[in-house]
Design a protein around this motif. Structure first.
Motif, PDB file in Angstrom:
ATOM      1  N   ALA A   1      49.077  30.300  41.269  1.00  0.00           N
ATOM      2  CA  ALA A   1      49.114  30.884  39.924  1.00  0.00           C
ATOM      3  C   ALA A   1      47.698  31.001  39.396  1.00  0.00           C
ATOM      4  CB  ALA A   1      49.954  30.016  38.991  1.00  0.00           C
ATOM      5  N   SER A   2      47.494  31.913  38.455  1.00  0.00           N
ATOM      6  CA  SER A   2      46.180  32.065  37.842  1.00  0.00           C
ATOM      7  C   SER A   2      46.327  32.750  36.493  1.00  0.00           C
ATOM      8  CB  SER A   2      45.253  32.895  38.737  1.00  0.00           C
ATOM      9  OG  SER A   2      45.721  34.234  38.797  1.00  0.00           O
ATOM     10  N   PHE A   3      45.281  32.662  35.674  1.00  0.00           N
ATOM     11  CA  PHE A   3      45.230  33.477  34.470  1.00  0.00           C
ATOM     12  C   PHE A   3      44.911  34.884  34.934  1.00  0.00           C
ATOM     13  CE2 PHE A   3      43.805  30.151  31.061  1.00  0.00           C
ATOM     14  CZ  PHE A   3      45.022  29.512  31.186  1.00  0.00           C
ATOM     15  N   PRO A   4      45.736  35.871  34.613  1.00  0.00           N
ATOM     16  CA  PRO A   4      45.432  37.231  35.061  1.00  0.00           C
ATOM     17  C   PRO A   4      44.150  37.723  34.389  1.00  0.00           C
ATOM     18  CG  PRO A   4      47.608  37.113  34.032  1.00  0.00           C
ATOM     19  CD  PRO A   4      46.948  35.806  33.812  1.00  0.00           C
TER      20      PRO A   4
ATOM     21  N   SER B   1      50.514  28.991  28.999  1.00  0.00           N
ATOM     22  CA  SER B   1      51.474  30.084  28.882  1.00  0.00           C
ATOM     23  C   SER B   1      50.900  31.374  29.482  1.00  0.00           C
ATOM     24  CB  SER B   1      51.850  30.318  27.414  1.00  0.00           C
ATOM     25  OG  SER B   1      50.749  30.841  26.704  1.00  0.00           O
ATOM     26  N   LYS B   2      49.566  31.417  29.660  1.00  0.00           N
ATOM     27  CA  LYS B   2      48.934  32.608  30.228  1.00  0.00           C
ATOM     28  C   LYS B   2      48.963  32.614  31.761  1.00  0.00           C
ATOM     29  CE  LYS B   2      44.935  32.211  28.157  1.00  0.00           C
ATOM     30  NZ  LYS B   2      43.639  32.408  27.473  1.00  0.00           N
ATOM     31  N   LEU B   3      49.424  31.508  32.361  1.00  0.00           N
ATOM     32  CA  LEU B   3      49.449  31.447  33.829  1.00  0.00           C
ATOM     33  C   LEU B   3      50.454  32.439  34.387  1.00  0.00           C
ATOM     34  CD1 LEU B   3      49.298  27.764  35.103  1.00  0.00           C
ATOM     35  CD2 LEU B   3      47.723  29.603  35.670  1.00  0.00           C
ATOM     36  N   HIS B   4      50.032  33.112  35.434  1.00  0.00           N
ATOM     37  CA  HIS B   4      50.870  34.109  36.085  1.00  0.00           C
ATOM     38  C   HIS B   4      51.022  33.687  37.546  1.00  0.00           C
ATOM     39  CE1 HIS B   4      52.382  38.162  36.985  1.00  0.00           C
ATOM     40  NE2 HIS B   4      51.643  38.113  38.065  1.00  0.00           N
ATOM     41  N   LYS B   5      52.260  33.546  38.001  1.00  0.00           N
ATOM     42  CA  LYS B   5      52.467  33.138  39.402  1.00  0.00           C
ATOM     43  C   LYS B   5      52.134  34.283  40.348  1.00  0.00           C
ATOM     44  CE  LYS B   5      55.513  29.195  39.147  1.00  0.00           C
ATOM     45  NZ  LYS B   5      56.695  28.511  39.707  1.00  0.00           N
ATOM     46  N   THR B   6      51.466  33.955  41.424  1.00  0.00           N
ATOM     47  CA  THR B   6      51.059  34.961  42.409  1.00  0.00           C
ATOM     48  C   THR B   6      52.101  35.015  43.525  1.00  0.00           C
ATOM     49  OG1 THR B   6      48.761  34.359  41.965  1.00  0.00           O
ATOM     50  CG2 THR B   6      49.190  35.658  43.963  1.00  0.00           C
TER      51      THR B   6
ATOM     52  N   LYS C   1      47.444  44.424  38.924  1.00  0.00           N
ATOM     53  CA  LYS C   1      48.658  43.807  38.385  1.00  0.00           C
ATOM     54  C   LYS C   1      49.631  43.433  39.499  1.00  0.00           C
ATOM     55  CE  LYS C   1      48.345  44.315  33.757  1.00  0.00           C
ATOM     56  NZ  LYS C   1      46.906  44.049  33.807  1.00  0.00           N
ATOM     57  N   ASN C   2      49.596  44.251  40.551  1.00  0.00           N
ATOM     58  CA  ASN C   2      50.577  44.033  41.616  1.00  0.00           C
ATOM     59  C   ASN C   2      49.941  43.392  42.845  1.00  0.00           C
ATOM     60  OD1 ASN C   2      49.029  46.281  41.959  1.00  0.00           O
ATOM     61  ND2 ASN C   2      50.634  47.566  42.817  1.00  0.00           N
TER      62      ASN C   2
END
Length: 185
Positions: free
Chosen positions: A25-28, A152-157, A34-35
């Motif tokens: 996961a990371s902050f985008p 909450s800003k973490l986005h799973k990769t 995006k993809n």
């Protein structure tokens, strides 16, 4: 809480830290595709003590990558505060872009890590496997929260299992997103 000093891991054995890490996961970053999937980093220790950094991601089947080097911000400190420097194509002359890489958590077996920066604008959860146990993931979220990050800003990769090989997919050298995210832009 954001003004308290972040706790950084001390005494990291760089030799053990080398090798491949998958981004869980990371902050985008707005520059990151995006993809993008299967994002990973491979670290190799050089003879001069610096680290070769290879960051890769796949977007629509194309492999994008950028290479750089990492070194201790203060050679006399035992804190795991590194600087990462990327040489940025296609600007000429080649401009190095430098970002911070602080190891906020690392398990004793060097299997998963939490990486941040003093600005708290970037955060990464890395793992030796393409999947991280949910309980451990949540512990890392708590640690990041304690250090003043907005998780909450973490986005799973998304990671495929098995992961792609280097040869898979046509080359895409627009690896810009990565160093821009390192600078927290």
């Amino acid at each position: 809480m954001a003004n308290k000093e972040m706790e950084v891991v001390k005494g990291v054995d760089l030799n053990r830290y080398m090798g491949r890490w998958y981004e869980i996961a990371s902050f985008p970053s707005r520059f990151q595709p995006k993809n993008g999937v299967n994002t990973r980093a491979t670290y190799t220790l050089r003879e001069d003590g610096t680290v070769n950094v290879l960051n890769e991601t796949w977007t629509d089947g194309k492999r994008g990558y950028i290479e750089g080097s990492a070194y201790k911000a203060d050679p006399n400190s035992d804190e795991a505060k590194l600087k990462v420097k990327f040489y940025v194509p296609p600007f000429l002359p080649i401009i190095p872009v430098v970002g911070d890489y602080w190891v906020l958590y690392l398990d004793d077996d060097y299997q998963y890590a939490l990486i941040g920066q003093p600005t708290r604008k970037s955060l990464w959860i890395l793992c030796r496997q393409t999947h991280l146990d949910e309980e451990i993931y949540n512990q890392l979220l708590q640690k990041a929260t304690d250090e003043g990050y907005d998780v909450s800003k973490l986005h799973k990769t998304p990671q495929s299992d098995p992961p792609p090989s280097e040869e898979e997919g046509p080359k895409d050298t627009k690896g810009f997103w990565y160093f821009k995210s390192l600078l927290g832009k």
